[in-house]
Design an enzyme around this catalytic site. Structure first.
Site, short mmCIF file in Angstrom:
data_model
loop_
_atom_site.label_atom_id
_atom_site.label_comp_id
_atom_site.label_asym_id
_atom_site.label_seq_id
_atom_site.Cartn_x
_atom_site.Cartn_y
_atom_site.Cartn_z
N SER A 591 0.85 -1.19 0.00
CA SER A 591 0.00 0.00 0.00
C SER A 591 0.89 1.25 0.00
O SER A 591 1.67 1.45 -0.94
CB SER A 591 -0.95 -0.03 1.19
OG SER A 591 -1.97 0.94 1.04
N ASP A 666 -8.84 -4.76 -6.31
CA ASP A 666 -8.49 -3.73 -5.33
C ASP A 666 -9.33 -2.46 -5.53
O ASP A 666 -9.20 -1.79 -6.56
CB ASP A 666 -7.00 -3.39 -5.46
CG ASP A 666 -6.47 -2.59 -4.29
OD1 ASP A 666 -7.27 -1.92 -3.62
OD2 ASP A 666 -5.25 -2.64 -4.04
N HIS A 698 -7.62 -5.18 -1.59
CA HIS A 698 -6.37 -4.47 -1.31
C HIS A 698 -5.36 -5.34 -0.56
O HIS A 698 -4.16 -5.15 -0.70
CB HIS A 698 -6.67 -3.20 -0.53
CG HIS A 698 -5.49 -2.30 -0.37
ND1 HIS A 698 -4.70 -1.91 -1.45
CD2 HIS A 698 -4.93 -1.70 0.72
CE1 HIS A 698 -3.74 -1.11 -1.03
NE2 HIS A 698 -3.84 -0.98 0.27
#
Length: 722
Positions: A591, A666, A698
């Protein structure tokens, strides 16, 4: 510039053979090697007793001062199931464990939620009588249920609100367009501390709720590959600099059926946060934050008409304002409330009256309030958990509302989770630190005497060959800010050898990877890689959590720049060690950490030879408005910052081996980021590896996470360790 602050060796001294973690244990090890504890522990209401679940979750136990803290059973799963089936005969239940989430209401009764085959229920259970004494029912179609004091229940059916009242179902909203979303907690993408979309007043007669209109937000495709023919599912994804959702707050009156839209005004693209009912129900308070996220108005509105009454206070900043907490009213005093803000440097508490007058600053030193626990029995003091030791520790504090005097109720260095008994005389304290796996005790507030309830042994002793770990302090790139770091030494460490390095990085806001807790906050995969022969290093750079607002402000409009500079100070620290192979340094992150990984691989290509970037942000113009514009402003306002931090035009600078991983569904960091980066690498003639997890969003979760960690480890072993 740098110093060691804490050091410990996890491995026990047992002479018999110990093993390394398996790749499966990088995911499942937290369960297998969990230190002894008391699950779901809490104070029993109006007592000096602590309740918790048995290790098999079948029995509710109690330890009480009256029995010298001896363990005694209070209720069983069989008791609860029998009471449930006796009280509710029109439904079927499967009770696998005693309820985890219980809320003590009296000394003998607690509330909990259960799901039947036909309906959902909130029940009150008497542990002495072994009976269900009250039942509140709502449809099993319902989601995000909110319970009122008078028995009403508001719940969601798709994008509409229903209320169950006296057995009847009321259709509060009936919007056919799915882009009109009512009552959901997924408003403003759950930024600004938003965790709900509906609020009952204290009487249970009026329901305030978000109405989110996202018809103007573009559709974004998310492909489901599991169907015979792949199916597209559009989501609403408001990208930075583009059209945002428009949100209003509506109040529904259950007696009249009338709806009132609160007059929060223009422009429509604003963020409504901190929704709080005044205890009398006459007024409702809302934090109105502008699209630019640098000007907050905390407003008071008439609940009957929706009319604006007054602005109680405002916060303006050259960087950003980030409200995170609803008001907490002082019990038995509807004219006073506690407001939390980091506007003055650290997230702390301030006492206001409902006319907007600041009565008292309740902050203490540079302590960041992490969790407000509530008031003492006399409602004169507030208990809360807050930071200590430059964010490494978390302690229990108590502040006197009238004087503002603060007392620290826990003292051992470490990460504490604690609560105070109703009468204020005892603290239930649980903590760990780098040498203590888990310790639970009851502390007498007056005498400071502690009675130990649980003292866990090292769960790895004689089983796992745990590497040595140290917490370190490193000075940031500004030359003056101490940063917290963690170094895990390779298994069977030999100081005369040289080892490759895996830098594990996140670096973004609202996250902290290094703590004075068991294992130093490190994950099982970190220790696994150390066992495989890597120096594993992590640094919480400026911009990470628990250090105050100024610690983050330096990153405004230039995400990644100062963060990378700090991470390179960590690399300097590593390179100063004779056992570090400076030619074999790699980096892994997910991320924001994927953004940092890719940024480091490109901007410091002579240092980092291998990288694994999971779910990476590649260009902030592809990220959503609420988070992205807070730190970067709009692309139209900050073209230089967006250009400087974008990685698309810098793919030509990549030298090392980079593996990019993305969840194909995602909805947070959309796949467009990595796809465009791969295209940029192709055009630049750069080889890059790419892997998709087709059925994940995600994060890669469940058993597939084992596959993920095996892939990451293999990539480092093949391209860095050889």
């Amino acid at each position: 510039m740098k110093k060691f602050t804490l050091c410990f060796l996890l491995a026990g001294s047992a002479a018999f053979a110990q093993q390394n973690f398996t790749i499966e244990e990088t995911v499942m090890g937290g369960r297998k090697y969990a230190p002894t504890t008391q699950t779901a522990q809490q104070w029993r209401k109006n007592s000096k007793s602590v309740t918790y679940l048995s290790s098999d979750f079948s029995t509710l136990f109690e330890k009480s001062a009256a029995t010298s803290w001896k363990e005694t059973p209070l209720a069983t799963k069989a008791d609860f199931e029998a009471a449930l089936k006796s009280k509710i005969t029109t439904d079927e239940f499967t009770v696998r464990t005693f309820p985890f989430a219980i809320d003590w209401k009296t000394a003998n009764t607690f509330e909990t939620e259960v799901a039947g085959k036909k309906n959902n229920y909130k029940v009150t259970y008497d542990v002495v009588a072994k009976q269900i004494t009250n039942v509140v029912t709502y449809s099993n179609e319902g989601a995000q249920a909110k319970f009122a004091s008078n028995g009403n229940v508001a719940w969601l059916k798709d994008n509409n609100i229903r209320i169950t009242s006296n057995g009847n179902i009321i259709e509060v909203t009936n919007d056919q367009n799915p882009a009109i979303v009512n009552g959901s907690d997924y408003v403003h993408r759950q930024e600004f501390g938003i965790d709900r979309g509906m609020w009952w007043n204290e009487a249970g007669t009026q329901l305030a709720y978000y109405r989110k209109d996202e018809t103007m937000v573009g559709n974004y495709p998310i492909i489901n590959w599991n169907e015979r023919e792949a199916v597209n599912k559009d989501i609403k994804y408001p990208m930075a600099g583009m059209k945002s959702e428009e949100v209003t707050l509506v109040i529904y009156d259950t007696k009249t059926g009338n709806k009132v839209t609160v007059q929060t005004g223009e422009p429509k693209e604003q963020f409504l946060t901190m929704v709080s009912w005044e205890p009398t129900g006459k007024y409702i308070f809302i934090g109105v934050l502008n699209r630019e996220q640098n000007h907050l108005k905390f407003n008071k509105y008439n609940a009957a008409t929706g009319a604006f009454v007054k602005t109680l206070f405002e916060e303006k900043a050259s960087t950003w304002v980030e409200p995170q907490h609803a008001l907490t009213f002082v019990p038995n005093n509807p004219s006073q409330f506690i407001y939390q803000t980091d506007f003055y440097g650290f997230n702390q508490m301030y006492l206001y009256n409902t006319d907007g007058k600041l009565l008292k600053n309740l902050g203490y030193k540079d302590v960041v309030v992490k969790e407000l626990l509530g008031f003492d029995a006399k409602n004169t003091k507030i208990n809360y958990l807050g930071t200590a030791n430059n964010g490494l520790d978390k302690q229990l504090y108590q502040v006197d509302i009238k004087s503002g005097k603060t007392v620290q109720l826990t003292s051992v260095s470490g990460m504490h989770t604690a609560s105070v008994s109703d009468d204020g005389t005892m603290v239930l304290d649980q903590y760990s630190n780098v040498t203590t796996p888990n310790e639970i005790s009851v502390i007498d507030v007056k005498s400071k005497k502690a009675t130990t309830l649980v003292k866990a042994d090292n769960p790895f002793t004689g089983k796992i060959n745990m590497p040595k770990m140290e917490l370190v302090t490193i000075t940031s790139a500004d030359g003056k800010t101490p940063l917290n770091g963690r170094i895990i030494y390779p298994g069977n460490f030999d100081a005369t050898k040289k080892y490759p390095v895996m830098l594990y990085v996140y670096g973004g806001s609202h996250a902290q990877l290094v703590n004075n807790r068991w294992m130093g906050g490190g994950g099982y995969f970190d220790y696994y890689m150390a066992q495989q022969g890597y120096v594993v290093f992590t640094l919480d750079n400026r911009g990470s959590d628990s250090r105050g607002k100024k610690f983050c402000d330096v990153n405004h409009r230039n995400l990644g720049v100062n963060e990378m500079a700090d991470q390179m100070k960590g690399i300097e620290f590593l390179k100063s060690k004779s056992f570090v192979d400076a030619d074999k340094i790699g980096v892994f992150g997910w991320s924001f950490g994927g953004f940092m990984t890719t940024s480091l691989m490109i901007n410091h290509s002579d240092v980092f030879k291998v990288g694994v970037a999971g779910g990476p942000v590649i260009d902030w113009k592809y990220y959503e408005i609420m988070y992205g514009e807070r730190y970067m402003d709009m692309p139209q306002e900050n073209p230089e910052g967006y250009a400087k931090t974008s990685l698309l035009d810098k793919a030509k600078d990549l030298k090392g081996r980079l593996l990019v991983i993305h969840g194909a569904q995602d909805p947070v960091v959309v796949q467009q980021h990595s796809m465009n980066f791969i295209e940029a690498c192709i055009k630049a003639g750069k080889q890059v590896d790419y892997f998709l997890y087709p059925n994940h969003e995600h994060n890669v979760s469940g058993k597939d996470r084992i596959h993920l960690y095996a892939k990451v480890a293999d990539y480092f072993n093949v391209h860095l360790k050889k």
